[in-house]
Write an enzyme that holds these catalytic residues in place. Structure first.
Site, mmCIF file in Angstrom:
data_model
loop_
_atom_site.group_PDB
_atom_site.id
_atom_site.type_symbol
_atom_site.label_atom_id
_atom_site.label_comp_id
_atom_site.label_asym_id
_atom_site.label_seq_id
_atom_site.Cartn_x
_atom_site.Cartn_y
_atom_site.Cartn_z
ATOM 1 N N CYS A 1 16.407 -8.780 -12.718
ATOM 2 C CA CYS A 1 15.031 -9.209 -12.986
ATOM 3 C C CYS A 1 14.791 -10.613 -12.441
ATOM 4 O O CYS A 1 15.480 -11.568 -12.831
ATOM 5 C CB CYS A 1 14.735 -9.179 -14.476
ATOM 6 S SG CYS A 1 13.042 -9.699 -14.870
ATOM 7 N N ASN B 1 17.682 0.922 -4.410
ATOM 8 C CA ASN B 1 16.400 0.596 -5.021
ATOM 9 C C ASN B 1 15.621 -0.362 -4.114
ATOM 10 O O ASN B 1 16.202 -1.259 -3.517
ATOM 11 C CB ASN B 1 16.631 -0.039 -6.396
ATOM 12 C CG ASN B 1 15.356 -0.500 -7.070
ATOM 13 O OD1 ASN B 1 15.256 -1.644 -7.495
ATOM 14 N ND2 ASN B 1 14.377 0.370 -7.175
ATOM 15 N N GLY B 2 14.306 -0.127 -4.032
ATOM 16 C CA GLY B 2 13.446 -1.030 -3.285
ATOM 17 C C GLY B 2 12.906 -0.425 -2.001
ATOM 18 O O GLY B 2 13.631 0.226 -1.262
ATOM 19 N N LYS C 1 22.598 -3.194 -12.857
ATOM 20 C CA LYS C 1 21.657 -3.290 -11.746
ATOM 21 C C LYS C 1 21.700 -4.714 -11.211
ATOM 22 O O LYS C 1 21.616 -5.674 -11.985
ATOM 23 C CB LYS C 1 20.235 -2.944 -12.173
ATOM 24 C CG LYS C 1 19.241 -3.018 -11.004
ATOM 25 C CD LYS C 1 17.799 -2.805 -11.422
ATOM 26 C CE LYS C 1 16.883 -2.942 -10.206
ATOM 27 N NZ LYS C 1 15.454 -2.832 -10.554
ATOM 28 N N GLN D 1 18.337 -0.220 -21.178
ATOM 29 C CA GLN D 1 18.532 -1.372 -20.297
ATOM 30 C C GLN D 1 18.403 -2.680 -21.085
ATOM 31 O O GLN D 1 17.339 -2.972 -21.633
ATOM 32 C CB GLN D 1 17.479 -1.316 -19.177
ATOM 33 C CG GLN D 1 17.515 -2.472 -18.227
ATOM 34 C CD GLN D 1 16.324 -2.487 -17.283
ATOM 35 O OE1 GLN D 1 16.221 -3.367 -16.446
ATOM 36 N NE2 GLN D 1 15.416 -1.537 -17.409
ATOM 37 N N MET E 1 11.397 -1.525 -15.187
ATOM 38 C CA MET E 1 9.969 -1.818 -15.083
ATOM 39 C C MET E 1 9.454 -2.279 -16.441
ATOM 40 O O MET E 1 9.331 -1.482 -17.368
ATOM 41 C CB MET E 1 9.214 -0.565 -14.641
ATOM 42 C CG MET E 1 9.569 -0.082 -13.245
ATOM 43 S SD MET E 1 8.567 1.324 -12.734
ATOM 44 C CE MET E 1 9.230 2.597 -13.806
ATOM 45 N N VAL E 2 9.215 -3.584 -16.553
ATOM 46 C CA VAL E 2 8.728 -4.120 -17.815
ATOM 47 C C VAL E 2 7.384 -3.487 -18.147
ATOM 48 O O VAL E 2 6.463 -3.489 -17.337
ATOM 49 C CB VAL E 2 8.601 -5.657 -17.733
ATOM 50 C CG1 VAL E 2 8.027 -6.215 -19.013
ATOM 51 C CG2 VAL E 2 9.956 -6.275 -17.427
#
Length: 433
Positions: free
Chosen positions: A95, A194-195, A134, A54, A1-2
């Protein structure tokens, strides 16, 4: 998460049953070249354990160099040294943002599986830390499985799989948990799904469908950092106040976390639009205290949005009454101390010696306070804005003095009433608490 999983937020989530956290995506080339970038974009503390660093990039040697920097900074296991908080290095292959497309990293370097294999293999062979990855699901299940098994063979020790394609940027769209399940079936390393998870029930359903070893949660935790505790809910103002106290203790700047506070309180910010700007223009945590105190009252008392004007009038009427005469210097008793900055008010273009007194403005401020401050500052101009007041200071020496401090202490030339003296302190902004 930026800009999401920063240090304060990671600590908050750990206190609410999150077991492993990741840093925001770190640009490997900037991390290698720029000392300031390294100190800014990776911070940690003893409570920040275990954390995964990360990295994003498309050059195996640059990513390796960045990871080596991190090992040297935080991962030395010398006798008697504090426990390292960093437990692994992650390669971001998921990303989908424009900046990743421009830099050809994240989900866009995944178009070159041979390069990805070289990156993961290089890190795995040359780091003491394990390498995680990821990825996003691919166009077909077969492509997804092939890419995942390639990562494992290259040396990946844990794989997180996001269940949406690279071109699917809709965070509320369904995630392809079935493809994650197919990946899990063939892998010999832990797999995180994830998601598509916004609630505790979503997490349980995802684990049931994917048979994954765990779940990785992004937006769901930003909206509800207590999500991993279980189905019970925690009021947004309460978790936001806990976050504020954590950031205070870590000396994190308030303006850097306003976005996270907005997400935590989003439901009620959308409901009570009259106080939205109080948090979107946050500069110091004292302002957050006022906002969250106000929000708590509204939620607990189920205040209707249309009744807020009356509530605000009552709060303003209860603002502390300043003494008849105030001074910037002793002798005298301390009346209040306010956060102070030197900058121009929003929308002003004319230069000048402006100071901003925070937690003073059109909200929770007695009408007689601003005229006294104008007199103390010799202000030619004044601008009021919610919880901030701006004054154009005419005296160069006074302005230089104010520039050198972050607080404004006001003294009363007459003894304070006993009740008022008990609340005057270096950390107490004017409030109706």
């Amino acid at each position: 998460m930026v800009e999401g999983s920063t240090l304060g937020f990671r600590v908050l989530c750990r206190r609410h049953n999150v077991q492993l956290t990741y840093t925001p995506m770190i640009h490997s080339l900037n991390f290698v070249r720029d000392t300031t970038y390294r100190k800014t974009y990776f911070t940690t503390c003893p409570e920040d354990y275990p954390v995964v660093a990360q990295f994003a990039g498309n050059d195996p040697q640059v990513i390796l160099s960045a990871a080596k920097h991190l090992e040297d900074m935080y991962c030395r296991q010398e006798p008697g040294a504090p426990r390292s908080t960093v437990v692994a290095v992650d390669v971001n292959l998921g990303c989908p943002q424009k900046i990743a497309k421009k830099g050809k990293y994240g989900a866009f370097v995944a178009d070159k599986p041979d390069l990805v294999q070289e990156i993961v293999s290089t890190l795995s062979k040359n780091l003491s830390l394990p390498v995680f990855c990821k990825m996003r699901v691919r166009e077909t299940v077969e492509q997804s499985v092939s890419f995942a098994t390639m990562l494992e063979k290259a040396g990946c020790k844990l794989l997180a799989v996001h269940g949406r394609l690279r071109n699917n940027l809709k965070k509320d769209s369904p995630a392809d948990w079935e493809s994650i399940a197919e990946i899990k079936k063939v892998m010999h390393i832990p797999v995180l799904a994830n998601g598509g998870m916004r609630t505790w029930a979503d997490c349980q359903k995802c684990l049931e469908v994917t048979k994954a070893d765990g779940v990785m949660i992004g937006m769901g935790l930003l909206l509800n950092p207590c999500m991993c505790q279980g189905p019970e809910t925690v009021p947004d103002y309460a978790i936001a106040q806990e976050f504020v106290e954590i950031c205070r203790g870590l000396n994190i700047s308030a303006h850097t976390v306003r976005g996270l506070l907005i997400k935590m309180c989003l439901k009620n910010i959308l409901k009570y639009t009259d106080i939205r700007n109080e948090i979107t223009e946050l500069e110091v945590f004292e302002q957050a205290d006022l906002f969250l105190h106000d929000l708590e009252y509204r939620v607990k008392n189920n205040v209707a949005p249309e009744a807020c004007a009356e509530l605000i009038a009552a709060q303003d009427a209860a603002a502390p009454v300043p003494p008849a005469a105030l001074s910037l210097d002793p002798p005298g008793d301390v009346w209040r101390t306010f956060p102070l900055m030197t900058r121009m008010p929003p929308g002003k273009k004319n230069p000048g010696q402006w100071v901003e007194v925070l937690c003073v403005g059109t909200r929770r401020t007695h009408p007689s306070l601003v005229p006294q401050l104008e007199k103390l500052f010799g202000a030619k101009q004044t601008a009021l804005h919610l919880n901030a007041a701006y004054f154009s200071v005419t005296d160069p020496e006074l302005f230089a003095r104010l520039q050198s401090t972050s607080t404004l202490t006001l003294y009363s030339t007459a003894p304070l009433p006993a009740a008022d003296a008990t609340v005057a302190s270096a950390t107490t902004p004017p409030t109706n608490k």
